[in-house]
Every structure is written in structure tokens, then in C-alpha cells.
Design a protein around this motif. Structure first.
Motif, PDB file in Angstrom:
ATOM      1  N   ILE A   1      -8.227 -16.930   3.521  1.00  0.00           N
ATOM      2  CA  ILE A   1      -7.851 -17.296   2.146  1.00  0.00           C
ATOM      3  C   ILE A   1      -7.979 -16.079   1.236  1.00  0.00           C
ATOM      4  O   ILE A   1      -7.143 -15.845   0.356  1.00  0.00           O
ATOM      5  N   ASN A   2      -9.033 -15.294   1.457  1.00  0.00           N
ATOM      6  CA  ASN A   2      -9.271 -14.129   0.607  1.00  0.00           C
ATOM      7  C   ASN A   2      -8.229 -13.044   0.851  1.00  0.00           C
ATOM      8  O   ASN A   2      -7.731 -12.886   1.961  1.00  0.00           O
ATOM      9  N   GLY A   3      -7.922 -12.293  -0.205  1.00  0.00           N
ATOM     10  CA  GLY A   3      -6.976 -11.200  -0.082  1.00  0.00           C
ATOM     11  C   GLY A   3      -7.594  -9.977   0.571  1.00  0.00           C
ATOM     12  O   GLY A   3      -8.810  -9.881   0.753  1.00  0.00           O
ATOM     13  N   SER A   4      -6.745  -9.026   0.918  1.00  0.00           N
ATOM     14  CA  SER A   4      -7.195  -7.805   1.584  1.00  0.00           C
ATOM     15  C   SER A   4      -7.891  -6.862   0.613  1.00  0.00           C
ATOM     16  O   SER A   4      -7.536  -6.769  -0.566  1.00  0.00           O
ATOM     17  N   TRP A   5      -8.859  -6.112   1.131  1.00  0.00           N
ATOM     18  CA  TRP A   5      -9.519  -5.085   0.340  1.00  0.00           C
ATOM     19  C   TRP A   5      -8.633  -3.851   0.171  1.00  0.00           C
ATOM     20  O   TRP A   5      -8.985  -2.941  -0.581  1.00  0.00           O
ATOM     21  N   SER A   6      -7.490  -3.823   0.839  1.00  0.00           N
ATOM     22  CA  SER A   6      -6.570  -2.698   0.651  1.00  0.00           C
ATOM     23  C   SER A   6      -6.072  -2.612  -0.792  1.00  0.00           C
ATOM     24  O   SER A   6      -5.652  -1.540  -1.238  1.00  0.00           O
ATOM     25  N   PHE A   7      -6.149  -3.714  -1.524  1.00  0.00           N
ATOM     26  CA  PHE A   7      -5.733  -3.703  -2.929  1.00  0.00           C
ATOM     27  C   PHE A   7      -6.760  -3.022  -3.832  1.00  0.00           C
ATOM     28  O   PHE A   7      -6.514  -2.836  -5.023  1.00  0.00           O
ATOM     29  N   ARG A   8      -7.914  -2.640  -3.255  1.00  0.00           N
ATOM     30  CA  ARG A   8      -8.953  -1.978  -4.048  1.00  0.00           C
ATOM     31  C   ARG A   8      -9.122  -0.499  -3.656  1.00  0.00           C
ATOM     32  O   ARG A   8     -10.117   0.128  -4.016  1.00  0.00           O
TER      33      ARG A   8
ATOM     34  N   VAL B   1       0.864  -1.172   0.000  1.00  0.00           N
ATOM     35  CA  VAL B   1       0.000   0.000   0.000  1.00  0.00           C
ATOM     36  C   VAL B   1       0.903   1.224   0.000  1.00  0.00           C
ATOM     37  O   VAL B   1       1.935   1.233   0.681  1.00  0.00           O
ATOM     38  N   GLU B   2       0.543   2.246  -0.763  1.00  0.00           N
ATOM     39  CA  GLU B   2       1.366   3.459  -0.802  1.00  0.00           C
ATOM     40  C   GLU B   2       1.482   4.070   0.597  1.00  0.00           C
ATOM     41  O   GLU B   2       0.506   4.110   1.355  1.00  0.00           O
ATOM     42  N   ALA B   3       2.666   4.556   0.941  1.00  0.00           N
ATOM     43  CA  ALA B   3       2.894   5.144   2.260  1.00  0.00           C
ATOM     44  C   ALA B   3       1.947   6.303   2.529  1.00  0.00           C
ATOM     45  O   ALA B   3       1.520   6.526   3.668  1.00  0.00           O
ATOM     46  N   SER B   4       1.588   7.041   1.482  1.00  0.00           N
ATOM     47  CA  SER B   4       0.675   8.183   1.631  1.00  0.00           C
ATOM     48  C   SER B   4      -0.752   7.751   1.935  1.00  0.00           C
ATOM     49  O   SER B   4      -1.589   8.577   2.306  1.00  0.00           O
ATOM     50  N   GLN B   5      -1.031   6.451   1.791  1.00  0.00           N
ATOM     51  CA  GLN B   5      -2.365   5.912   2.072  1.00  0.00           C
ATOM     52  C   GLN B   5      -2.416   5.178   3.412  1.00  0.00           C
ATOM     53  O   GLN B   5      -3.354   4.441   3.674  1.00  0.00           O
TER      54      GLN B   5
ATOM     55  N   LEU C   1      -3.411  -0.254  12.086  1.00  0.00           N
ATOM     56  CA  LEU C   1      -3.135   0.240  10.745  1.00  0.00           C
ATOM     57  C   LEU C   1      -4.423   0.692  10.077  1.00  0.00           C
ATOM     58  O   LEU C   1      -5.477   0.071  10.249  1.00  0.00           O
ATOM     59  N   CYS C   2      -4.320   1.753   9.314  1.00  0.00           N
ATOM     60  CA  CYS C   2      -5.456   2.251   8.542  1.00  0.00           C
ATOM     61  C   CYS C   2      -4.983   2.527   7.130  1.00  0.00           C
ATOM     62  O   CYS C   2      -3.984   3.226   6.919  1.00  0.00           O
ATOM     63  N   PHE C   3      -5.684   1.962   6.150  1.00  0.00           N
ATOM     64  CA  PHE C   3      -5.378   2.183   4.738  1.00  0.00           C
ATOM     65  C   PHE C   3      -6.574   2.865   4.081  1.00  0.00           C
ATOM     66  O   PHE C   3      -7.706   2.384   4.194  1.00  0.00           O
ATOM     67  N   ALA C   4      -6.326   3.956   3.412  1.00  0.00           N
ATOM     68  CA  ALA C   4      -7.410   4.703   2.764  1.00  0.00           C
ATOM     69  C   ALA C   4      -6.804   5.638   1.732  1.00  0.00           C
ATOM     70  O   ALA C   4      -5.582   5.708   1.570  1.00  0.00           O
ATOM     71  N   SER C   5      -7.663   6.368   1.044  1.00  0.00           N
ATOM     72  CA  SER C   5      -7.173   7.345   0.074  1.00  0.00           C
ATOM     73  C   SER C   5      -6.328   8.402   0.777  1.00  0.00           C
ATOM     74  O   SER C   5      -6.447   8.628   1.992  1.00  0.00           O
ATOM     75  N   GLU C   6      -5.474   9.072   0.015  1.00  0.00           N
ATOM     76  CA  GLU C   6      -4.658  10.152   0.586  1.00  0.00           C
ATOM     77  C   GLU C   6      -5.542  11.227   1.202  1.00  0.00           C
ATOM     78  O   GLU C   6      -5.185  11.829   2.230  1.00  0.00           O
ATOM     79  N   GLU C   7      -6.694  11.477   0.593  1.00  0.00           N
ATOM     80  CA  GLU C   7      -7.598  12.515   1.090  1.00  0.00           C
ATOM     81  C   GLU C   7      -8.165  12.146   2.464  1.00  0.00           C
ATOM     82  O   GLU C   7      -8.241  12.990   3.365  1.00  0.00           O
TER      83      GLU C   7
ATOM     84  N   ASN D   1      -7.779   2.182  -4.692  1.00  0.00           N
ATOM     85  CA  ASN D   1      -7.863   3.113  -5.820  1.00  0.00           C
ATOM     86  C   ASN D   1      -9.147   2.952  -6.626  1.00  0.00           C
ATOM     87  O   ASN D   1      -9.484   3.811  -7.436  1.00  0.00           O
ATOM     88  N   ASP D   2      -9.873   1.869  -6.377  1.00  0.00           N
ATOM     89  CA  ASP D   2     -11.152   1.655  -7.057  1.00  0.00           C
ATOM     90  C   ASP D   2     -12.315   2.295  -6.311  1.00  0.00           C
ATOM     91  O   ASP D   2     -13.341   2.624  -6.922  1.00  0.00           O
ATOM     92  N   PHE D   3     -12.151   2.442  -4.975  1.00  0.00           N
ATOM     93  CA  PHE D   3     -13.260   2.926  -4.149  1.00  0.00           C
ATOM     94  C   PHE D   3     -12.789   4.030  -3.207  1.00  0.00           C
ATOM     95  O   PHE D   3     -12.173   3.749  -2.175  1.00  0.00           O
TER      96      PHE D   3
END
Length: 348
Positions: free
Chosen positions: A188-195, A70-74, A221-227, A197-199
Motif C-alpha cells: 500500500i505504501n509508496g516507494s522511497w524512491s520519491f524521497r 525517477v530521473e534517468a541519471s538516478q 534496479l537501483c535508484f540513488a543520487s547522481e553522485e 532528493n531529500d536524502f
């Protein structure tokens, strides 16, 4: 992309107008030279902890970025996931006016935080298969609905939510969708952090407390848009993650291969435990799990809980949760601990 989503409409007006506190370390920009620090009223005698920690956790975020892709800015890090969740409430929910939606049975801290922040908590029960009821969730929203919490893999049931259900909610829910992935490393399922930029309305929270064996350092940890991250950074305490926590978190992330090996051991033990207790007469159901625990339904949860306690084994009675009558939650322990649990359950 969710066409109903507008971040500017969700941020509280006082947060928009807020000028965040600027610490001494915010104002100083490293030149790469050896500097004399006389700016923060610190004790100058070096002991490794006499200086304030990096308020932006730059080195730690860079390693998190590499491990989690995940980008550091996110990335935002907090004093446990509970601080991260509280920041989300305080940034986007107006006390006494706004509401959130939670899906019981689920992690109890969402309800606690809604009460602390004076935010209405609208509960929409999971289905009998412990899946989100998307139509009912959307029907429960109004113009003051700001947050939806999806705990997947879910606590206390252990199952992951259907991909299609989450995706539909991300497309149609009018506010922010918080996907709590505390147990994602066991799934088994991957993280939604890979999406991300889609949402633009997606927030993913994780922790180092489970798979990384770092519950004692409190690192969420929190992953989200830069905004979104920028909004949360405005209201976080300047030094919310202490130096010792940053150091220990860095060490844990550097040893990611060891973490993955331990996860594989726990997954094998989860399977072994489930199979070993499957024929015990008073255990009526063993629910499928994508977490480091299993939920079981028994004949009398209070009785079995107290019996195990008398034998020196502490588990969790989840019978007070909706849809969880007479259920017990069993965390996967070491091989020796699981052996004791299995033999004790069989002997009751």
C-alpha cells in the motif's frame, strides 16, 4: 537531510582513484547517421545479437524513468538485484575493516555478500512486531559502519517497516541506507524512491523478478543520487545487462497496465488464501503481508513442510530464521495453484 552524511568519506580510496574500463561503445558517440562498426571486433553478420549491447542501457533507463518516475541519471540497472547489492558493497566497504548492519529475519543475500566481500555483518534483530529497533541500530554503529539494509516489505515476514522509523534512520544513520523494495508493487505504501532528493544517503533497490514476472531475465534496479550512481557505474562490468534482457525488460515495462492487473489478482488471491486457511487448527498465526506471499506459524513446520512436499507442493520453511520458529512462507500462485494449496492444507 542527514548532516552526518559525507559521500566522499564513504567511497573506498581505490574506487576513487579507479579509471573505469572504456569499451568501444563508450567511446563512440552517435551522430544519427548509418555507421559502419569496425571498432569492437564483433562478428559483422547480422542476427540481432551480434553487436554488443548498450553499456549504459539508455533506452531501457528512459522507459524505467517514465514508469518509476525517477530521473534517468538516478538509475543504475544490474544483472539482478544481487549484482546491484554486490556493487554497493564493493564501492563503499573496505574488506577486513568496515561493517554493515542487517536486521534479521531478512533477505539472506546481504549476509552472503558481506562474507564474500569480507565485511563484518552486525545483526540487530527486528522487534517482536517485525519492525526496526532504531535505537539499537544506531547504537551498533561506529566510524567503520558503511551500510544499513532495510528490506521493506520484508522477506520473509511480508510486512512493511514504519515510515517514521525509516525516516529517522535516514536522518541519523552515518552511512548509506539501502531500502530493498523487491516487493513494493504489492504494498500500500509508496516507494522511497520519491524521497531521493531529500536524502543523499538513500539507495533504493527494486527488481523485475516479482510483480513484473521477469525473474528469468535477471534485471535489478537501483535508484540513488547522481553522485552515488556515478560511483557504482565506475565499477560495474561494461556490458553487465545483455541485449536479450534489455529487450524483454523493455517489453515488460511497456506492458505496465498488464502488470498492474496481475498484481491486483495476486492481492485478491492473497486475501482469499489468508481467509481460507484462518480456521485450520494447526495454523497458529497468519502474519499481515504487503508482499506476494504470506508467512504462517504452524505447530510443526518441518512436519507440515514435508507433508506438502509429498503432495507435490513446494513452499519455504523459514524456521531457521530468528523470530521465525515453526514458520512457513507461502507464495501466492495462480487461482488453481492456490485452490490446491488450500485443499491440501485443510486435509493434512
Amino acid at each position: 537531510m542527514n548532516t552526518l552524511f559525507n559521500l566522499d568519506l564513504l567511497v573506498r580510496e581505490n574506487v576513487k582513484a579507479l579509471k573505469p574500463y572504456s569499451s568501444a561503445r563508450d567511446e563512440y558517440v552517435s551522430s544519427g547517421e548509418q555507421m559502419v562498426f569496425l571498432d569492437a571486433n564483433e562478428n559483422p553478420f547480422e542476427n540481432g545479437l551480434n553487436r554488443y549491447p548498450d553499456p549504459h542501457q539508455r533506452n531501457l533507463k528512459q522507459l524505467i524513468s517514465e514508469v518509476k518516475q525517477v530521473e534517468a541519471s538516478q538509475i543504475l540497472v544490474g544483472n539482478g538485484s544481487d549484482e546491484v547489492l554486490d556493487l554497493i558493497f564493493r564501492a563503499f566497504c573496505e574488506p577486513g575493516k568496515d561493517n554493515i548492519i542487517t536486521l534479521p529475519p531478512t533477505y539472506g543475500m546481504y549476509k552472503v555478500l558481506s562474507g564474500i566481500n569480507n565485511i563484518e555483518n552486525r545483526e540487530v534483530l527486528l522487534t517482536d512486531k517485525f519492525q526496526p529497533n532504531v535505537d539499537e541500530i544506531l547504537a551498533a554503529t561506529d566510524e567503520n559502519t558503511k551500510l544499513l539494509f532495510l528490506c521493506t516489505p520484508n522477506n520473509p515476514t511480508g510486512n512493511s517497516f514504519d515510515f517514521e522509523a525509516i525516516e529517522r534512520l535516514l536522518f541519523e544513520f552515518p552511512g548509506l541506507v539501502v531500502v530493498d523494495e523487491a516487493y513494493i508493487d504489492f504494498a500500500i505504501n509508496g516507494s522511497w524512491s520519491f524521497r531521493l532528493n531529500d536524502f543523499p544517503n538513500l539507495i533504493v533497490t527494486q527488481t523485475l523478478s516479482k510483480a513484473f514476472a521477469m525473474a528469468g531475465i535477471r534485471l535489478g534496479l537501483c535508484f540513488a543520487s547522481e553522485e552515488i550512481v556515478a560511483v557504482l557505474k565506475k565499477i560495474k562490468p561494461p556490458y553487465n545487462v545483455n541485449e536479450l534482457t534489455q529487450q524483454k525488460a523493455f517489453e515488460a515495462l511497456e506492458n505496465y497496465e498488464t502488470v498492474k492487473e496481475q498484481v491486483q489478482t495476486l492481492l485478491k488471491e492473497r486475501k482469499r488464501l489468508s481467509e481460507a486457511i484462518a480456521t485450520i487448527p494447526y495454523i497458529e498465526t497468519i502474519y499481515d503481508s504487503d508482499a506476494n506471499f504470506i508467512l504462517i506459524k504452524v505447530d510443526d513446520a518441518n512436519k507440515r513442510y514435508n507433508q506438502l512436499l509429498e503432495k507435490g507442493i513446494v513452499i519455504r520453511n523459514r524456521s531457521t530464521q530468528p523470530l521465525c520458529e515453526n514458520t512457513l512462507r507461502l507464495t501466492i500462485g495462480t487461482i488453481e495453484e492456490n485452490d490446491k494449496l488450500i485443499s491440501t492444507l485443510k486435509a493434512l
